[in-house]
Write an enzyme that holds these catalytic residues in place. Sequence first.
Site, PDB file in Angstrom:
ATOM      1  N   VAL A 218       0.728  -2.168   3.194  1.00  0.00           N
ATOM      2  CA  VAL A 218       0.277  -1.379   4.337  1.00  0.00           C
ATOM      3  C   VAL A 218       0.289  -2.223   5.609  1.00  0.00           C
ATOM      4  O   VAL A 218       0.741  -1.770   6.670  1.00  0.00           O
ATOM      5  CB  VAL A 218      -1.125  -0.791   4.081  1.00  0.00           C
ATOM      6  CG1 VAL A 218      -1.625  -0.043   5.314  1.00  0.00           C
ATOM      7  CG2 VAL A 218      -1.102   0.136   2.876  1.00  0.00           C
TER       8      VAL A 218
ATOM      9  N   LYS B 219     -11.920   1.757   1.389  1.00  0.00           N
ATOM     10  CA  LYS B 219     -12.770   2.818   0.837  1.00  0.00           C
ATOM     11  C   LYS B 219     -13.949   2.269   0.053  1.00  0.00           C
ATOM     12  O   LYS B 219     -15.055   2.799   0.122  1.00  0.00           O
ATOM     13  CB  LYS B 219     -11.948   3.756  -0.039  1.00  0.00           C
ATOM     14  CG  LYS B 219     -11.146   3.046  -1.118  1.00  0.00           C
ATOM     15  CD  LYS B 219     -10.164   3.959  -1.776  1.00  0.00           C
ATOM     16  CE  LYS B 219      -9.178   3.176  -2.631  1.00  0.00           C
ATOM     17  NZ  LYS B 219      -8.168   2.475  -1.828  1.00  0.00           N
TER      18      LYS B 219
ATOM     19  N   VAL C 227      -9.555   7.400   2.966  1.00  0.00           N
ATOM     20  CA  VAL C 227      -9.811   8.543   2.096  1.00  0.00           C
ATOM     21  C   VAL C 227      -8.560   9.098   1.427  1.00  0.00           C
ATOM     22  O   VAL C 227      -8.531   9.273   0.217  1.00  0.00           O
ATOM     23  CB  VAL C 227     -10.537   9.666   2.867  1.00  0.00           C
ATOM     24  CG1 VAL C 227     -10.765  10.879   1.968  1.00  0.00           C
ATOM     25  CG2 VAL C 227     -11.856   9.167   3.417  1.00  0.00           C
TER      26      VAL C 227
ATOM     27  N   GLY D  32      -4.877   8.377   2.542  1.00  0.00           N
ATOM     28  CA  GLY D  32      -3.626   7.913   3.122  1.00  0.00           C
ATOM     29  C   GLY D  32      -3.306   8.620   4.422  1.00  0.00           C
ATOM     30  O   GLY D  32      -4.080   8.609   5.370  1.00  0.00           O
TER      31      GLY D  32
ATOM     32  N   ILE E 290      -3.094  11.746   5.051  1.00  0.00           N
ATOM     33  CA  ILE E 290      -3.712  13.063   5.261  1.00  0.00           C
ATOM     34  C   ILE E 290      -4.919  12.933   6.175  1.00  0.00           C
ATOM     35  O   ILE E 290      -5.855  12.195   5.873  1.00  0.00           O
ATOM     36  CB  ILE E 290      -4.148  13.688   3.926  1.00  0.00           C
ATOM     37  CG1 ILE E 290      -2.982  13.748   2.948  1.00  0.00           C
ATOM     38  CG2 ILE E 290      -4.719  15.079   4.145  1.00  0.00           C
ATOM     39  CD1 ILE E 290      -3.378  14.171   1.553  1.00  0.00           C
TER      40      ILE E 290
ATOM     41  N   GLY F 242       5.579   2.184  -9.163  1.00  0.00           N
ATOM     42  CA  GLY F 242       4.735   1.578  -8.152  1.00  0.00           C
ATOM     43  C   GLY F 242       3.532   2.410  -7.760  1.00  0.00           C
ATOM     44  O   GLY F 242       2.808   2.060  -6.819  1.00  0.00           O
TER      45      GLY F 242
ATOM     46  N   GLU G 159      -1.179   0.129 -10.352  1.00  0.00           N
ATOM     47  CA  GLU G 159      -1.192  -1.329 -10.398  1.00  0.00           C
ATOM     48  C   GLU G 159      -0.992  -1.814 -11.836  1.00  0.00           C
ATOM     49  O   GLU G 159      -1.107  -1.048 -12.795  1.00  0.00           O
ATOM     50  CB  GLU G 159      -2.532  -1.846  -9.872  1.00  0.00           C
ATOM     51  CG  GLU G 159      -2.868  -1.412  -8.456  1.00  0.00           C
ATOM     52  CD  GLU G 159      -2.041  -2.131  -7.416  1.00  0.00           C
ATOM     53  OE1 GLU G 159      -1.416  -3.159  -7.746  1.00  0.00           O
ATOM     54  OE2 GLU G 159      -2.004  -1.659  -6.263  1.00  0.00           O
TER      55      GLU G 159
ATOM     56  N   LYS H  75     -13.947   7.547  -2.562  1.00  0.00           N
ATOM     57  CA  LYS H  75     -13.489   8.520  -1.580  1.00  0.00           C
ATOM     58  C   LYS H  75     -14.404   9.748  -1.550  1.00  0.00           C
ATOM     59  O   LYS H  75     -14.683  10.298  -0.476  1.00  0.00           O
ATOM     60  CB  LYS H  75     -12.052   8.927  -1.899  1.00  0.00           C
ATOM     61  CG  LYS H  75     -11.060   7.776  -1.754  1.00  0.00           C
ATOM     62  CD  LYS H  75      -9.683   8.141  -2.274  1.00  0.00           C
ATOM     63  CE  LYS H  75      -8.703   6.995  -2.109  1.00  0.00           C
ATOM     64  NZ  LYS H  75      -7.365   7.308  -2.678  1.00  0.00           N
TER      65      LYS H  75
ATOM     66  N   GLY I 269       0.771   4.517  -0.126  1.00  0.00           N
ATOM     67  CA  GLY I 269       2.068   3.996   0.285  1.00  0.00           C
ATOM     68  C   GLY I 269       1.993   3.345   1.640  1.00  0.00           C
ATOM     69  O   GLY I 269       1.107   3.645   2.449  1.00  0.00           O
TER      70      GLY I 269
END
Length: 448
Positions: free
Chosen positions: A26, A116, A143, A145, A147, A198, A201, A216, A318
């Site tokens: 990120v 988070k 929360v 990504g 959105i 991906g 993890e 979240k 992502g």
Amino acid sequence: MSTEQSEDGPGRVEPLRVALLGCGVVGTAVVRRLLSHADDYASRVGRPLQIVGIAVRTEGVDRSDVGVDVDLFTTDAASLVARADIVIELMGGIEPARTLILSALEHGAAVVTANKALMAEDGPTLHEAARRAGVDLFYEAAVAGAIPLVRPLVESLAGDKVHRITGIVNGTTNYVLDQMDRAGADFDEALKQAQALGYAEADPTADIESHDAAAKAAILASLAFHTRVSASQVHCEGITAVTREDVREARELDCVIKPLAICERIEDASGAVAVSARVYPAMVPRTHPLASVHDAFNAVFIEAAAAGELMFYGQGAGGDPTASAVLGDVIAAARHAVTGGRSPGESTYADLPVLPLDSVQTRYHISLDVADLPGVLAGIAAVFSEHGVSLESVRQRLVSGGEGEQRANLVVVTHRAPDAALSATVEALAADPAVHRLRSVIRVEGGL
């Protein structure tokens, strides 16, 4: 609009200094967009945004792919946050992120975080520090990504009353259950696929045990109900116990199993109001909007008094999607730095009690094999009645019990009842001599 002049001479607008804590997937996406969209961002804000440093944990790692001068990388995060106007925290975890964020706020920097876990555990402390310093604390990316959820709850729905939030807020678990439903995979197979792509993890515990979703849910419940809800107050069940048989049972009811985060404002017959926040896998009808959320996508369904039903859908993780949410917050903080103003801050005026799951009304789907003998069905019905649980529907079919023994499979969907009563009913059924096997026990949401 403020136009601070640089010592380099009149007409030059002093940039806002931006520091990053962490430069993973990120962080790298954020840096690239800050560089490639620098002119656009300067026009939107009124001053340029200048990266003054990127704090990393380890020296000597090749970071040439990030696209910035290697001299910007530092392991001295404490000094970096003291000389920034905006600090972007993308390290994750509780410490040292909490200490660094508090230091940044105390030095007068606005903070944008995607953390988070920290916001769910110690959000009040961070909000109070931001209030004292008179600066912004933004966390849209914490929360779901890309959105937008935090700002709609804090601002767009500020004049409304939110009754319920039902969401898929973890892409890994949604992908796993979606593969079990659509491809017929078992749990382990679907999880390996998620890791290969991906989405999960190497250690997927935080996802598949729903700790990520619980954090979240705590944030969403706090925002929606103006009440402090911590992650420890969120009932949390993972998806590891979901089997192919559960998926098949759901399909026979024209349902699908989804990993749900549910935040609910509950008013009892006396008018007393409380809230509930819970995370667990549940059956939802295929006609429900959340049933069509596939792969690693997220979606959140909000029910409000005046706005009615609202649906938010998109990529919940992502590099680029999460960077979009982070940079939205950065632009908002930068505009405030230039023109004045502040984010709304924390709202906890309602201070409602948080109910344990035992006290919350839910519904169960129960599939069990019983002896095919006279009086057995009446005895099973009596177990439900003894615990105050009424039945919405019962389906019965004959199944082979081996060695010629005839058994019946009963599929029961209950009406809403306190979860404690439903759980006690399941325990009593498991101990009943007439019950040979409990095939499937899973909650039902969204109506059938």
